[in-house]
Write a protein that holds these residues in place. Structure first.
Motif, mmCIF file in Angstrom:
data_model
loop_
_atom_site.group_PDB
_atom_site.id
_atom_site.type_symbol
_atom_site.label_atom_id
_atom_site.label_comp_id
_atom_site.label_asym_id
_atom_site.label_seq_id
_atom_site.Cartn_x
_atom_site.Cartn_y
_atom_site.Cartn_z
ATOM 1 N N PRO A 81 0.829 -1.212 0.000
ATOM 2 C CA PRO A 81 0.000 0.000 0.000
ATOM 3 C C PRO A 81 0.864 1.264 0.000
ATOM 4 C CG PRO A 81 -0.798 -1.575 1.629
ATOM 5 C CD PRO A 81 0.524 -2.096 1.124
ATOM 6 N N VAL A 82 0.392 2.266 -0.714
ATOM 7 C CA VAL A 82 1.089 3.548 -0.797
ATOM 8 C C VAL A 82 0.100 4.660 -0.468
ATOM 9 C CG1 VAL A 82 2.835 2.801 -2.472
ATOM 10 C CG2 VAL A 82 0.642 3.702 -3.288
ATOM 11 N N GLY A 83 0.631 5.848 -0.288
ATOM 12 C CA GLY A 83 -0.205 6.996 0.000
ATOM 13 C C GLY A 83 -1.000 7.450 -1.213
ATOM 14 N N ARG A 84 -1.877 8.397 -0.957
ATOM 15 C CA ARG A 84 -2.681 8.970 -2.048
ATOM 16 C C ARG A 84 -1.773 9.589 -3.110
ATOM 17 N NH1 ARG A 84 -7.493 13.483 -1.462
ATOM 18 N NH2 ARG A 84 -7.834 13.733 -3.698
ATOM 19 N N TYR A 85 -0.695 10.220 -2.658
ATOM 20 C CA TYR A 85 0.291 10.806 -3.556
ATOM 21 C C TYR A 85 1.619 10.086 -3.360
ATOM 22 C CZ TYR A 85 -3.063 14.641 -3.727
ATOM 23 O OH TYR A 85 -4.203 15.388 -3.872
ATOM 24 N N VAL A 86 2.156 9.531 -4.436
ATOM 25 C CA VAL A 86 3.460 8.886 -4.374
ATOM 26 C C VAL A 86 4.465 9.846 -4.996
ATOM 27 C CG1 VAL A 86 4.853 6.899 -5.042
ATOM 28 C CG2 VAL A 86 2.412 6.604 -4.525
ATOM 29 N N ILE A 87 5.446 10.226 -4.192
ATOM 30 C CA ILE A 87 6.479 11.150 -4.630
ATOM 31 C C ILE A 87 7.684 10.336 -5.074
ATOM 32 C CG2 ILE A 87 8.015 13.035 -3.943
ATOM 33 C CD1 ILE A 87 5.957 13.478 -1.579
ATOM 34 N N HIS A 88 8.067 10.502 -6.328
ATOM 35 C CA HIS A 88 9.292 9.891 -6.854
ATOM 36 C C HIS A 88 10.306 11.016 -6.987
ATOM 37 C CE1 HIS A 88 7.891 5.840 -8.030
ATOM 38 N NE2 HIS A 88 6.719 6.446 -8.090
ATOM 39 N N LEU A 89 11.272 11.050 -6.090
ATOM 40 C CA LEU A 89 12.316 12.063 -6.140
ATOM 41 C C LEU A 89 13.505 11.493 -6.894
ATOM 42 C CD1 LEU A 89 13.153 14.900 -5.246
ATOM 43 C CD2 LEU A 89 14.060 13.877 -3.158
ATOM 44 N N GLY A 116 10.636 5.267 1.345
ATOM 45 C CA GLY A 116 9.936 4.001 1.516
ATOM 46 C C GLY A 116 8.837 4.058 2.561
ATOM 47 N N GLU A 117 8.624 5.219 3.150
ATOM 48 C CA GLU A 117 7.602 5.350 4.193
ATOM 49 C C GLU A 117 6.412 6.155 3.685
ATOM 50 O OE1 GLU A 117 10.646 5.227 8.008
ATOM 51 O OE2 GLU A 117 9.669 7.123 7.527
ATOM 52 N N THR A 118 5.305 6.005 4.392
ATOM 53 C CA THR A 118 4.066 6.722 4.096
ATOM 54 C C THR A 118 3.684 7.526 5.324
ATOM 55 O OG1 THR A 118 3.360 4.983 2.564
ATOM 56 C CG2 THR A 118 1.642 6.429 3.421
ATOM 57 N N THR A 119 3.195 8.741 5.102
ATOM 58 C CA THR A 119 2.775 9.578 6.224
ATOM 59 C C THR A 119 1.640 8.898 6.979
ATOM 60 O OG1 THR A 119 1.300 10.823 4.752
ATOM 61 C CG2 THR A 119 3.505 11.761 5.168
ATOM 62 N N SER A 120 1.519 9.212 8.252
ATOM 63 C CA SER A 120 0.525 8.548 9.102
ATOM 64 C C SER A 120 -0.909 8.796 8.619
ATOM 65 C CB SER A 120 0.681 8.992 10.556
ATOM 66 O OG SER A 120 0.494 10.395 10.663
ATOM 67 N N THR A 125 3.603 8.998 0.089
ATOM 68 C CA THR A 125 4.658 7.995 0.163
ATOM 69 C C THR A 125 5.849 8.590 -0.569
ATOM 70 O OG1 THR A 125 3.114 6.136 0.204
ATOM 71 C CG2 THR A 125 5.367 5.645 -0.502
ATOM 72 N N LEU A 126 7.042 8.462 0.024
ATOM 73 C CA LEU A 126 8.251 9.032 -0.555
ATOM 74 C C LEU A 126 9.164 7.922 -1.065
ATOM 75 C CD1 LEU A 126 10.030 11.519 -1.119
ATOM 76 C CD2 LEU A 126 10.918 11.278 1.220
ATOM 77 N N LEU A 127 9.512 8.005 -2.345
ATOM 78 C CA LEU A 127 10.401 7.030 -2.976
ATOM 79 C C LEU A 127 11.458 7.771 -3.788
ATOM 80 C CD1 LEU A 127 7.652 4.642 -4.432
ATOM 81 C CD2 LEU A 127 8.946 4.318 -2.315
ATOM 82 N N THR A 128 12.592 7.121 -4.001
ATOM 83 C CA THR A 128 13.561 7.671 -4.943
ATOM 84 C C THR A 128 13.351 6.997 -6.286
ATOM 85 O OG1 THR A 128 15.245 6.047 -4.344
ATOM 86 C CG2 THR A 128 15.322 8.173 -3.201
#
Length: 176
Positions: A81-89, A116-120, A125-128
């Motif tokens: 599962p990922v957040g509503r917005y997945v950030i690919h930096l 690799g984490e998702t806000t509470s 969700t933050l990914l590279t």
């Protein structure tokens, strides 16, 4: 052969099956539609669970292990599962040379999470990502299908603030 016996008809919606069959018709081979099939299911469900993977493999008549290999190679298929917005930096060399570290730290501090984490609240969700194809416009990030380039710590956090504000506005509209 799949280790888990799961009929796609019991798990995938009629709309998902029809959309996948449409992709198969375009591509001409069932197995060639693997990525597109997972993208279609993920668009509806947010991520590809094991059951989704087995059901898609059943529909495409291919081993689940082969589909899993595709899913783990393609970094826009989410197997958890990922957040509503997945950030690919983007963390390419171009981004590193133009301020990636400062942008990364600002985003992590603003969100209170690491890669690799998702806000509470389940929002981000933050990914590279190894490359977003924006080397001449680095540093860059992608959120959903939107690309953001020439980032600074301030512009990156402003983008996230804007998404939060839009989400809050959506929540208010749903309650009214």
């Amino acid at each position: 052969m799949n280790l888990v016996q799961l009929s796609y008809r019991d798990y995938l919606s009629v709309e998902e099956i029809n959309a996948i069959e449409h992709e198969v018709a375009i591509l001409g081979q069932r197995q060639a539609a693997g990525i597109e099939a997972m993208k279609l299911v993920q668009k509806n469900r947010g991520w590809i669970s094991d059951d989704c993977l087995y059901a898609v493999a059943d529909l495409l008549q291919m081993p689940a292990s082969q589909l899993e290999g595709i899913a783990t190679f393609y970094n826009l298929i989410y197997r958890q599962p990922v957040g509503r917005y997945v950030i690919h930096l983007c963390d390419s060399i171009s981004c590193h040379l133009t301020g990636f570290a400062q942008v990364s730290e600002a985003i992590k501090e603003y969100l209170g999470i690491d890669y690799g984490e998702t806000t509470s609240d389940g929002m981000f969700t933050l990914l590279t990502n190894a490359c977003l194809g924006s080397c001449d416009k680095a540093p860059a990030m992608m959120i959903g299908e939107d690309h953001f380039e020439h980032l600074t710590p301030q512009s990156a956090t402003d983008i996230l603030r804007q998404l939060c504000a839009e989400n809050d506005k959506d929540e208010l509209n749903l309650r009214e």
